[in-house]
Design a protein around this motif. Sequence first.
Motif, short mmCIF file in Angstrom:
data_model
loop_
_atom_site.label_atom_id
_atom_site.label_comp_id
_atom_site.label_asym_id
_atom_site.label_seq_id
_atom_site.Cartn_x
_atom_site.Cartn_y
_atom_site.Cartn_z
N THR A 1 -11.99 -32.15 18.65
CA THR A 1 -13.13 -32.59 17.85
C THR A 1 -13.02 -34.09 17.58
OG1 THR A 1 -12.05 -32.25 15.71
CG2 THR A 1 -13.22 -30.34 16.66
N ALA A 2 -14.11 -34.67 17.14
CA ALA A 2 -14.10 -36.09 16.77
C ALA A 2 -13.15 -36.31 15.59
CB ALA A 2 -15.51 -36.55 16.43
N GLU A 3 -13.13 -35.38 14.64
CA GLU A 3 -12.23 -35.53 13.49
C GLU A 3 -10.77 -35.50 13.92
OE1 GLU A 3 -10.85 -33.51 9.28
OE2 GLU A 3 -12.78 -32.90 10.12
N GLN A 4 -10.41 -34.62 14.86
CA GLN A 4 -9.03 -34.60 15.35
C GLN A 4 -8.67 -35.93 15.98
OE1 GLN A 4 -8.44 -31.34 18.06
NE2 GLN A 4 -7.96 -29.89 16.43
N LEU A 5 -9.58 -36.49 16.76
CA LEU A 5 -9.31 -37.78 17.37
C LEU A 5 -9.18 -38.86 16.30
CD1 LEU A 5 -8.80 -39.40 19.90
CD2 LEU A 5 -11.26 -39.80 20.07
N MET A 6 -10.03 -38.83 15.28
CA MET A 6 -9.95 -39.80 14.20
C MET A 6 -8.59 -39.71 13.52
SD MET A 6 -11.30 -42.14 12.37
CE MET A 6 -9.77 -42.78 11.76
N ARG A 7 -8.16 -38.50 13.19
CA ARG A 7 -6.87 -38.32 12.53
C ARG A 7 -5.72 -38.82 13.41
NH1 ARG A 7 -6.67 -35.42 7.95
NH2 ARG A 7 -8.54 -34.32 7.28
N SER A 8 -5.78 -38.53 14.70
CA SER A 8 -4.70 -38.96 15.59
C SER A 8 -4.70 -40.47 15.75
CB SER A 8 -4.80 -38.26 16.95
OG SER A 8 -5.91 -38.72 17.70
N ARG A 9 -5.85 -41.09 15.72
CA ARG A 9 -5.91 -42.55 15.82
C ARG A 9 -5.32 -43.18 14.56
NH1 ARG A 9 -8.87 -45.36 19.51
NH2 ARG A 9 -9.63 -46.79 17.90
N TYR A 10 -5.61 -42.62 13.39
CA TYR A 10 -4.99 -43.14 12.17
C TYR A 10 -3.46 -43.02 12.28
CZ TYR A 10 -3.17 -43.49 7.48
OH TYR A 10 -2.42 -43.86 6.40
N THR A 11 -3.00 -41.87 12.72
CA THR A 11 -1.55 -41.66 12.87
C THR A 11 -0.98 -42.66 13.86
OG1 THR A 11 -1.72 -39.33 12.26
CG2 THR A 11 0.22 -39.98 13.54
N ALA A 12 -1.70 -42.93 14.93
CA ALA A 12 -1.24 -43.91 15.92
C ALA A 12 -1.11 -45.29 15.28
CB ALA A 12 -2.19 -43.95 17.11
N TYR A 13 -2.00 -45.65 14.39
CA TYR A 13 -1.86 -46.92 13.69
C TYR A 13 -0.58 -46.93 12.85
CZ TYR A 13 -6.37 -49.06 14.79
OH TYR A 13 -7.42 -49.66 15.44
N THR A 14 -0.29 -45.83 12.16
CA THR A 14 0.91 -45.80 11.31
C THR A 14 2.18 -45.93 12.12
OG1 THR A 14 1.30 -43.39 11.30
CG2 THR A 14 -0.28 -44.27 9.68
N MET A 15 2.12 -45.57 13.39
CA MET A 15 3.29 -45.61 14.27
C MET A 15 3.23 -46.75 15.28
SD MET A 15 3.43 -41.52 14.88
CE MET A 15 4.76 -41.65 16.05
N ALA A 16 2.19 -47.57 15.19
CA ALA A 16 1.97 -48.69 16.13
C ALA A 16 1.95 -48.20 17.58
CB ALA A 16 2.99 -49.80 15.91
N GLU A 17 1.28 -47.09 17.83
CA GLU A 17 1.10 -46.55 19.18
C GLU A 17 -0.16 -47.17 19.78
OE1 GLU A 17 2.96 -44.72 21.04
OE2 GLU A 17 4.42 -43.83 19.66
N ILE A 18 -0.07 -48.43 20.13
CA ILE A 18 -1.21 -49.23 20.54
C ILE A 18 -1.80 -48.74 21.86
CG2 ILE A 18 -2.03 -51.57 21.00
CD1 ILE A 18 -0.96 -50.82 18.04
N ASP A 19 -0.97 -48.27 22.78
CA ASP A 19 -1.49 -47.75 24.05
C ASP A 19 -2.40 -46.55 23.81
OD1 ASP A 19 -0.17 -49.71 25.49
OD2 ASP A 19 1.54 -48.41 25.99
N TYR A 20 -2.02 -45.68 22.87
CA TYR A 20 -2.86 -44.52 22.56
C TYR A 20 -4.20 -44.98 21.98
CZ TYR A 20 -4.52 -40.13 20.56
OH TYR A 20 -5.28 -39.03 20.23
N LEU A 21 -4.17 -45.96 21.11
CA LEU A 21 -5.42 -46.46 20.53
C LEU A 21 -6.33 -47.01 21.61
CD1 LEU A 21 -3.88 -48.16 17.40
CD2 LEU A 21 -5.30 -46.10 17.44
N TYR A 22 -5.77 -47.74 22.55
CA TYR A 22 -6.56 -48.28 23.66
C TYR A 22 -7.10 -47.16 24.54
CZ TYR A 22 -7.82 -50.92 27.82
OH TYR A 22 -8.50 -51.44 28.88
N GLU A 23 -6.25 -46.21 24.89
CA GLU A 23 -6.65 -45.13 25.79
C GLU A 23 -7.70 -44.21 25.18
OE1 GLU A 23 -2.90 -43.33 26.73
OE2 GLU A 23 -2.21 -45.13 27.78
N THR A 24 -7.74 -44.11 23.86
CA THR A 24 -8.73 -43.25 23.20
C THR A 24 -9.98 -44.01 22.79
OG1 THR A 24 -7.61 -43.48 21.07
CG2 THR A 24 -7.03 -41.55 22.41
#
Length: 168
Positions: A36-59
């Motif tokens: 869902t869009a909400e799941q993606l939103m939550r995972s993107r927030y988590t990626a920010y907390t972990m500095a997973e920049i590649d995931y942010l770009y890929e999503t």
Amino acid sequence: MKKNPGSTVDTCPCGSAQTYADCCGPLIAGKRPALTAEQLMRSRYTAYTMAEIDYLYETTHPDYRKGYDHEGTRAWAENSGWQGLEIIGCKAGAAADSAGEVEFIARYKEKGVSRAHHELASFAKLKGKWYFTEGRAATQRPITSNKIGRNDPCTCGSGEKYKKCCGK
């Protein structure tokens, strides 16, 4: 420096009350897509907390990647003290939808100052996969409600009738 939740017993940073391993971990690791869009939103927030920049770009939807600042995003993610995510609401964005919007507030500390990022984030599916497209600052909206009858429960939550509470 990555802020890694570590073990499978850690609560996911997205605020779902699930463990990282059962929530955002598999999405960020590429083991499963967001449903869902909400799941993606939550995972993107988590990626920010972990500095997973590649995931942010890929999503980020391919049509919206131009000008993406990897280093600026990394610096902001790593230098912010992430304090929590609050999902205000979703408009569409379910598994069967092709687009959706998630309103959220991300709280963080920057240079010792507490901040809140309130956004309406738009998401779209491309080839069956959810992507972030763009965000815009959320603005306060006027409160709207149906007319309240004198004998209806008061909207303030007191448990009293409106006429005995705020309707005086």
